[in-house]
Design an enzyme around this catalytic site. Structure first.
Site, PDB file in Angstrom:
ATOM      1  N   LYS A   1     -14.218  -5.165  -1.559  1.00  0.00           N
ATOM      2  CA  LYS A   1     -14.387  -3.995  -0.684  1.00  0.00           C
ATOM      3  C   LYS A   1     -13.765  -2.763  -1.346  1.00  0.00           C
ATOM      4  O   LYS A   1     -12.975  -2.907  -2.293  1.00  0.00           O
ATOM      5  CB  LYS A   1     -13.717  -4.277   0.661  1.00  0.00           C
ATOM      6  CG  LYS A   1     -12.206  -4.435   0.578  1.00  0.00           C
ATOM      7  CD  LYS A   1     -11.638  -4.955   1.892  1.00  0.00           C
ATOM      8  CE  LYS A   1     -10.130  -5.086   1.821  1.00  0.00           C
ATOM      9  NZ  LYS A   1      -9.594  -5.835   2.970  1.00  0.00           N
TER      10      LYS A   1
ATOM     11  N   ARG B   1      -7.584  -6.209  15.841  1.00  0.00           N
ATOM     12  CA  ARG B   1      -8.539  -5.292  15.228  1.00  0.00           C
ATOM     13  C   ARG B   1      -9.959  -5.669  15.631  1.00  0.00           C
ATOM     14  O   ARG B   1     -10.505  -5.101  16.564  1.00  0.00           O
ATOM     15  CB  ARG B   1      -8.337  -5.309  13.708  1.00  0.00           C
ATOM     16  CG  ARG B   1      -8.802  -4.057  13.038  1.00  0.00           C
ATOM     17  CD  ARG B   1      -8.219  -3.866  11.656  1.00  0.00           C
ATOM     18  NE  ARG B   1      -8.653  -4.837  10.669  1.00  0.00           N
ATOM     19  CZ  ARG B   1      -8.338  -4.770   9.374  1.00  0.00           C
ATOM     20  NH1 ARG B   1      -7.602  -3.763   8.928  1.00  0.00           N
ATOM     21  NH2 ARG B   1      -8.759  -5.679   8.524  1.00  0.00           N
TER      22      ARG B   1
ATOM     23  N   TYR C   1       2.934  25.531  -7.223  1.00  0.00           N
ATOM     24  CA  TYR C   1       2.982  26.095  -5.872  1.00  0.00           C
ATOM     25  C   TYR C   1       4.376  26.026  -5.280  1.00  0.00           C
ATOM     26  O   TYR C   1       5.095  25.050  -5.485  1.00  0.00           O
ATOM     27  CB  TYR C   1       2.014  25.341  -4.948  1.00  0.00           C
ATOM     28  CG  TYR C   1       0.560  25.617  -5.242  1.00  0.00           C
ATOM     29  CD1 TYR C   1       0.031  26.896  -5.064  1.00  0.00           C
ATOM     30  CD2 TYR C   1      -0.277  24.604  -5.685  1.00  0.00           C
ATOM     31  CE1 TYR C   1      -1.303  27.146  -5.331  1.00  0.00           C
ATOM     32  CE2 TYR C   1      -1.613  24.852  -5.951  1.00  0.00           C
ATOM     33  CZ  TYR C   1      -2.120  26.129  -5.768  1.00  0.00           C
ATOM     34  OH  TYR C   1      -3.432  26.382  -6.034  1.00  0.00           O
TER      35      TYR C   1
HETATM   36  C1  LIG Z   1      -9.003  -7.049   2.615  1.00  0.00           C
HETATM   37  C2  LIG Z   1      -9.193  -8.353   3.261  1.00  0.00           C
HETATM   38  C3  LIG Z   1      -8.859  -9.522   2.584  1.00  0.00           C
HETATM   39  C4  LIG Z   1      -8.203  -9.538   1.218  1.00  0.00           C
HETATM   40  O1  LIG Z   1      -6.824  -9.358   1.356  1.00  0.00           O
HETATM   41  P1  LIG Z   1      -5.853  -9.326   0.082  1.00  0.00           P
HETATM   42  O2  LIG Z   1      -4.503  -9.445   0.672  1.00  0.00           O
HETATM   43  O3  LIG Z   1      -6.094  -8.031  -0.617  1.00  0.00           O
HETATM   44  O4  LIG Z   1      -6.216 -10.482  -0.760  1.00  0.00           O
HETATM   45  C5  LIG Z   1      -9.147 -10.722   3.202  1.00  0.00           C
HETATM   46  N1  LIG Z   1      -9.717 -10.757   4.426  1.00  0.00           N
HETATM   47  C6  LIG Z   1     -10.041  -9.645   5.110  1.00  0.00           C
HETATM   48  C7  LIG Z   1     -10.661  -9.764   6.450  1.00  0.00           C
HETATM   49  C8  LIG Z   1      -9.784  -8.405   4.556  1.00  0.00           C
HETATM   50  O5  LIG Z   1     -10.092  -7.297   5.235  1.00  0.00           O
END
Ligand SMILES: *Cc1c(COP(=O)(O)O)cnc(C)c1O
Length: 403
Positions: free
Chosen positions: A35, A137, A266
């Site tokens: 992702k 969530r 800045y």
């Molecule tokens: C991002 C995510 C993961 C991966 O988690 P990591 O700790 O980066 O390995 C796994 N499952 C879900 C549902 C996620 O959103």
């Protein structure tokens, strides 16, 4: 290369993958979470390299991310982890993406869309049930399971392929909450079973849980952080051997000798303490430099550090100011990081225009428009460039032989 770029060593990603599968329970597989552009490394390139290395499953958050992987030849399972909408379902089903089901109200329409596509010759939509166990969530709460089972019983064109949950605190020391989440997951599965819904696959582990709970590997572990070369938190370092595939680099694009007392940037928060050289690099916060995601202090000491840092900044003292690496030396950023330009105070270091600087650019917030150079050892495999200022943005994937 000119300007600022990121070098991604695909061998390191593949080695991390091999290290992960060495520690898997028999029967479990690694689902590579790619992702957010594979945490900034480049989803297409990373998924291609992993698929070649034998990885059979991938996960993304959105349908679009999954479609891009399919368009670029990824054949394995692609699970969409986030919520989806009716408008996205036809394309997603045609591309045989696995969808996460987390809303009872989707089921009737999803079933209809799937039926229509089945009549055109596409396979039934495959879904993974997301079960809410403590992340708060997405997913079905225990109170919704009866309704879920009832709706699924009337949806023969939806195939339940998996069930999963996601841990909120797996990277933290306190293991009680994670265990409670796991128990709730098992309880919800058992409940669904009595209601006539079973799922062939189960998966619960992210990177931290994968390391800490081998007994929970089930059919898949969903791994992102470890693949891109990071440990999920303090206390995990060295648990498995990882290589860092990521190097963000920039080149000095202006160099000046300045006298003591020169203001930089800045708000003039920086003033040179002696005669020195100022070097400009073409990278700034619009590229993600100096940005951190939403961090919440982990306990009192962490909180005090944050307070102290902000207090000192009030008096023009920058603690923990970003540093970059130039000719093997650590040099400091002078003043505020600008939108696309940053100034370095490099003292009397002997260097010239065009010298390379290594910058600590956080991978998940690194702008996608920074070119990615994919390496296999010293050899450059390919390059990804998203043109600046072109709307809508388009992406070029090109093979190349030179830098
Ligand atoms: C991002 C995510 C993961 C991966 O988690 P990591 O700790 O980066 O390995 C796994 N499952 C879900 C549902 C996620 O959103």
């Amino acid at each position: 290369m000119t300007g600022t770029w990121i070098e991604v060593d695909l061998d390191a990603v593949v080695e991390n993958y091999h290290e992960i599968i060495k520690h898997l329970r028999p029967g479990a597989r690694c689902m590579a979470v790619v992702k957010a552009d594979a945490y900034g490394l480049g989803a297409v390139e990373v998924a291609r390299a992993l698929e070649q290395a034998g990885c059979e499953a991938f996960a993304v958050t959105k349908v679009d991310e999954g479609l891009i992987l399919r368009e670029h030849g990824i054949k394995g399972i692609i699970l969409v982890l986030g919520p989806t909408t009716k408008a996205e379902w036809p394309e997603a089903i045609k591309a045989e993406l696995h969808l996460t089901l987390s809303e009872v109200s989707w089921i009737k329409t999803l079933n209809e869309v799937s039926l229509e596509l089945e009549q055109e010759g596409f396979p039934k939509v495959k879904v993974h049930l997301k079960l809410e166990t403590g992340m708060g969530r997405t997913g079905f709460w225990p109170s919704e399971l009866a309704e879920l089972a009832e709706a699924l019983a009337c949806a023969p064109h939806i195939r339940v392929e998996g069930a999963y949950t996601h841990f909120a605190r797996a990277a933290q020391k306190d293991k009680q909450f994670t265990s409670a989440q796991y128990e709730r997951f098992q309880a919800s599965l058992a409940r669904l079973n009595t209601l006539g819904i079973s799922s062939p696959w189960q998966h619960v582990c992210n990177s931290a849980a994968f390391l800490d709970y081998p007994e929970w590997h089930h059919d898949f572990v969903r791994i992102g952080t470890l693949l891109v070369g990071h440990y999920p938190g303090p206390g995990f370092s060295g648990k498995i051997k990882l290589r860092d595939p990521w190097a963000a680099k920039s080149k000095i694009s202006q160099l000046r000798k300045v006298p003591k007392g020169t203001y930089v940037g800045y708000q003039s928060i920086y003033r040179t303490k002696s005669e020195t050289q100022l070097a400009v690099i073409p990278v700034g916060y619009a590229d993600g430099f100096g940005l951190v995601p939403h961090l919440v202090p982990q306990g009192g000491i962490d909180f005090l550090k944050i307070v102290l840092k902000n207090f000192a900044a009030l008096f023009g003292i920058s603690i923990g100011q970003e540093r970059v690496e130039l000719k093997g030396q650590s040099v400091r950023v002078a003043g505020k990081i600008g939108m696309q330009l940053t100034v370095l105070d490099i003292g009397m270091l002997n260097c010239s225009l065009g010298d390379e600087v290594r910058i600590p650019l956080r991978r998940t917030v690194a702008n996608a428009r920074i070119p990615r150079i994919y390496r296999h050892g010293e050899q450059i495999l390919s390059k990804r460039v998203i043109k600046e200022g072109v709307l809508p943005a388009y992406t070029e994937y090109s093979s190349m032989t030179e830098t």
